[in-house]
Design a protein around this motif. Structure first.
Motif, PDB file in Angstrom:
ATOM      1  N   GLN A 368      84.481  52.216  20.694  1.00 53.35           N
ATOM      2  CA  GLN A 368      84.827  51.649  21.998  1.00 53.35           C
ATOM      3  C   GLN A 368      85.930  50.611  21.877  1.00 53.35           C
ATOM      4  OE1 GLN A 368      81.812  50.743  24.918  1.00 53.35           O
ATOM      5  NE2 GLN A 368      80.272  51.880  23.767  1.00 53.35           N
ATOM      6  N   ASN A 369      85.947  49.868  20.781  1.00 50.63           N
ATOM      7  CA  ASN A 369      87.009  48.869  20.588  1.00 50.63           C
ATOM      8  C   ASN A 369      88.351  49.527  20.330  1.00 50.63           C
ATOM      9  OD1 ASN A 369      84.366  47.466  18.902  1.00 50.63           O
ATOM     10  ND2 ASN A 369      85.179  46.466  20.728  1.00 50.63           N
ATOM     11  N   ALA A 372      89.393  50.434  23.781  1.00 48.82           N
ATOM     12  CA  ALA A 372      89.795  49.230  24.510  1.00 48.82           C
ATOM     13  C   ALA A 372      91.218  48.827  24.136  1.00 48.82           C
ATOM     14  CB  ALA A 372      88.820  48.092  24.222  1.00 48.82           C
ATOM     15  N   TYR A 375      93.503  51.324  25.959  1.00 48.48           N
ATOM     16  CA  TYR A 375      93.604  50.986  27.385  1.00 48.48           C
ATOM     17  C   TYR A 375      94.505  49.772  27.599  1.00 48.48           C
ATOM     18  CZ  TYR A 375      89.756  54.137  28.773  1.00 48.48           C
ATOM     19  OH  TYR A 375      88.963  55.220  29.033  1.00 48.48           O
ATOM     20  N   ARG A 376      94.333  48.770  26.752  1.00 48.77           N
ATOM     21  CA  ARG A 376      95.160  47.573  26.880  1.00 48.77           C
ATOM     22  C   ARG A 376      96.631  47.918  26.718  1.00 48.77           C
ATOM     23  NH1 ARG A 376      97.764  43.831  23.904  1.00 48.77           N
ATOM     24  NH2 ARG A 376      97.684  41.636  24.591  1.00 48.77           N
ATOM     25  N   LEU A 382      90.551  46.557  31.969  1.00 45.70           N
ATOM     26  CA  LEU A 382      89.264  46.944  31.394  1.00 45.70           C
ATOM     27  C   LEU A 382      88.074  46.545  32.256  1.00 45.70           C
ATOM     28  CD1 LEU A 382      90.136  46.210  27.695  1.00 45.70           C
ATOM     29  CD2 LEU A 382      89.476  48.432  28.625  1.00 45.70           C
ATOM     30  N   GLU A 383      88.331  45.840  33.352  1.00 41.49           N
ATOM     31  CA  GLU A 383      87.269  45.537  34.312  1.00 41.49           C
ATOM     32  C   GLU A 383      87.191  46.602  35.414  1.00 41.49           C
ATOM     33  OE1 GLU A 383      85.036  43.030  33.924  1.00 41.49           O
ATOM     34  OE2 GLU A 383      86.060  42.895  31.989  1.00 41.49           O
ATOM     35  N   TYR A 395      81.754  50.944  34.379  1.00 41.35           N
ATOM     36  CA  TYR A 395      82.927  50.464  33.649  1.00 41.35           C
ATOM     37  C   TYR A 395      83.457  51.582  32.750  1.00 41.35           C
ATOM     38  CZ  TYR A 395      81.927  45.596  34.956  1.00 41.35           C
ATOM     39  OH  TYR A 395      81.724  44.439  35.647  1.00 41.35           O
ATOM     40  N   LEU A 397      84.185  51.192  29.647  1.00 41.35           N
ATOM     41  CA  LEU A 397      83.519  50.985  28.361  1.00 41.35           C
ATOM     42  C   LEU A 397      82.426  49.940  28.528  1.00 41.35           C
ATOM     43  CD1 LEU A 397      86.758  50.621  26.186  1.00 41.35           C
ATOM     44  CD2 LEU A 397      85.248  52.627  26.183  1.00 41.35           C
ATOM     45  N   ASP A 399      81.738  47.962  25.738  1.00 48.07           N
ATOM     46  CA  ASP A 399      82.320  46.913  24.910  1.00 48.07           C
ATOM     47  C   ASP A 399      83.826  46.936  25.114  1.00 48.07           C
ATOM     48  OD1 ASP A 399      83.219  45.148  22.991  1.00 48.07           O
ATOM     49  OD2 ASP A 399      82.042  45.993  21.344  1.00 48.07           O
ATOM     50  N   THR A 400      84.342  45.982  25.858  1.00 45.84           N
ATOM     51  CA  THR A 400      85.753  46.004  26.252  1.00 45.84           C
ATOM     52  C   THR A 400      86.654  45.158  25.352  1.00 45.84           C
ATOM     53  OG1 THR A 400      85.396  44.178  27.807  1.00 45.84           O
ATOM     54  CG2 THR A 400      85.155  46.421  28.663  1.00 45.84           C
ATOM     55  N   ARG A 401      86.177  44.789  24.161  1.00 46.99           N
ATOM     56  CA  ARG A 401      87.000  43.996  23.255  1.00 46.99           C
ATOM     57  C   ARG A 401      88.031  44.866  22.541  1.00 46.99           C
ATOM     58  NH1 ARG A 401      84.027  42.336  18.715  1.00 46.99           N
ATOM     59  NH2 ARG A 401      82.727  44.173  19.127  1.00 46.99           N
TER      60      ARG A 401
END
Length: 407
Positions: A368-369, A372, A375-376, A382-383, A395, A397, A399-401
């Motif tokens: 998931q990271n 993330a 996506y970034r 990510l919200e 959402y 994910l 874990d959006t870190r």
């Protein structure tokens, strides 16, 4: 377009990132992290294996001796070791960050839903797959309109205007088709398959009308020397052409005849040789090394390295301890992921897996990271929430870190 404007108003799309793209290369079967990017030369023989690490042009970043081309461009990529995945043979894990049972949409379908199924006449999400058909491309509750565009030889050759039909006449026919095809709102099925058909049709019609789109898939436009440099992994060259033409998401699998023998699942084959870890990697890694080196160099030579992010990994790593057949089994607690470009921090190793490459001792990153981080790079908030079939907002994910060392 209405969806695009709505998502932009909600902040799900950052216009400053509209030109960004990602290529995800899936190493189906689970590549051996301890024999590629996370070697442990001081470990006991039953762990360290047959290969030695070599130095690269970045102090402290070492790779397998079978990947000498990697060593010359280590400043152009970063490796994240100790990424925890799930012990299941499924591209779904890589493309969603979740287990197959959860049936989450793959990340490319999310991008398609948020941005629209086409961008500037190009498909938003293209899956080039691989011989083993490893990329599922499933949009789940997002609907069939957000499946990836998957080109095939005969299909692509037919996607062009007949010489007898001008573009004006083609546009007239397209408008007539839309007028005849209008359905009342209640005719849409729950999974969006009717709308999905319309979306696929519009994509196909746009490709027929746009020489730019068809040309982007055609690697014969490239110099013969460059085609040869990619070797059997010419799908990587096609991926580069697509992102250069404006496709935001391209995914493919690098296994089978693209990187023989077989996939990256190197326990030991029925013949006790072809899929034994060290035998298989001696065949595969030189091909892999050359192809990845060529792609990274190609992206840099074209000035695409800031806008295009390359991510390469499998669904898990391999056991630190060699099994009785001379192979390595599945190992979900640790795997290695290569990142290149995207304006991220390159030339580093993230994650320490201790003396035996068993698991990260200083980070706790998962699939998931990785997503993330993707996506970034693509400018996706990510919200962002999207409703599933029950109407429940979800959402992208849990874990959006993003991987903080890279950003």
């Amino acid at each position: 377009m209405v969806d695009m404007l709505r998502w932009r108003a909600m902040g799900a799309v950052d216009d400053r990132q509209r030109a960004k793209s990602v290529i995800v290369v899936f190493l189906a079967g689970g590549p051996s992290h301890i024999d590629m990017y996370d070697l442990k030369p001081d470990a006991p023989a039953e762990i360290r294996g047959e290969f030695q690490p070599i130095e690269t042009n970045v102090p402290g970043l070492r790779v397998c001796e079978l990947m000498p081309r990697h060593a010359t461009i280590a400043d152009k990529f970063s490796v994240v070791n100790g990424v925890e995945m799930l012990d299941t043979h499924s591209a779904w894990v890589v493309m969603t960050g979740f287990g197959e049972r959860e049936k989450r949409p793959v990340f490319g379908s999310y991008i398609s839903r948020i941005r629209g199924s086409s961008v500037g006449g190009m498909p938003t999400y293209v899956s080039l797959r691989g011989e083993n058909g490893a990329d599922p491309g499933e949009p789940a509750w997002l609907g069939a309109a957000h499946r990836p565009f998957t080109p095939s030889g005969e299909g692509m050759s037919s996607l062009q205007l007949s010489r007898e039909i001008s573009t004006d006449r083609f546009d007239e026919r397209r408008g007539l088709l839309r007028d005849m095809d209008r359905l009342p709102p209640n005719a849409q099925d729950q999974l969006g398959n009717v709308a999905g058909f319309d979306g696929f049709r519009d994509q196909a019609l746009e490709i027929i009308r746009s020489p730019k789109t068809r040309t982007a898939f055609d690697i014969s436009q490239e110099p013969k020397a460059l085609q040869d440099a990619y070797g059997p992994a010419k799908r990587l060259l096609q991926a580069r052409r697509l992102v250069e033409a404006g496709v935001p998401v391209v995914t493919l699998s690098m296994a089978g005849t693209i990187c023989p023998p077989g996939d990256w699942d190197t326990h030991a084959g029925t013949d006790q040789k072809s899929q034994t870890n060290f035998y298989a990697l001696r065949q595969k890694l030189p091909i892999y090394d050359k192809a990845i080196h060529t792609l990274i160099t190609d992206l840099h030579d074209r000035g695409l390295d800031k806008d295009v992010l390359l991510v390469v990994h499998g669904e898990f790593g391999r056991t630190p301890k060699i099994n009785k057949f001379g192979g390595r089994d599945h190992w979900a607690p640790a795997s290695s992921v290569l990142f290149s470009g995207g304006g991220l921090q390159m030339g580093q190793v993230v994650g320490d897996t201790g003396p035996r490459a068993e698991r990260a001792v200083d980070t706790n990153y998962s699939g998931q990271n990785i997503l993330a981080t993707i996506y970034r790079h693509l400018g996706i908030d990510l919200e962002t929430k999207l409703n599933d079939l029950s109407g429940r907002p979800r959402y992208l994910l849990d874990d959006t870190r993003p991987i903080r060392e890279l950003i």
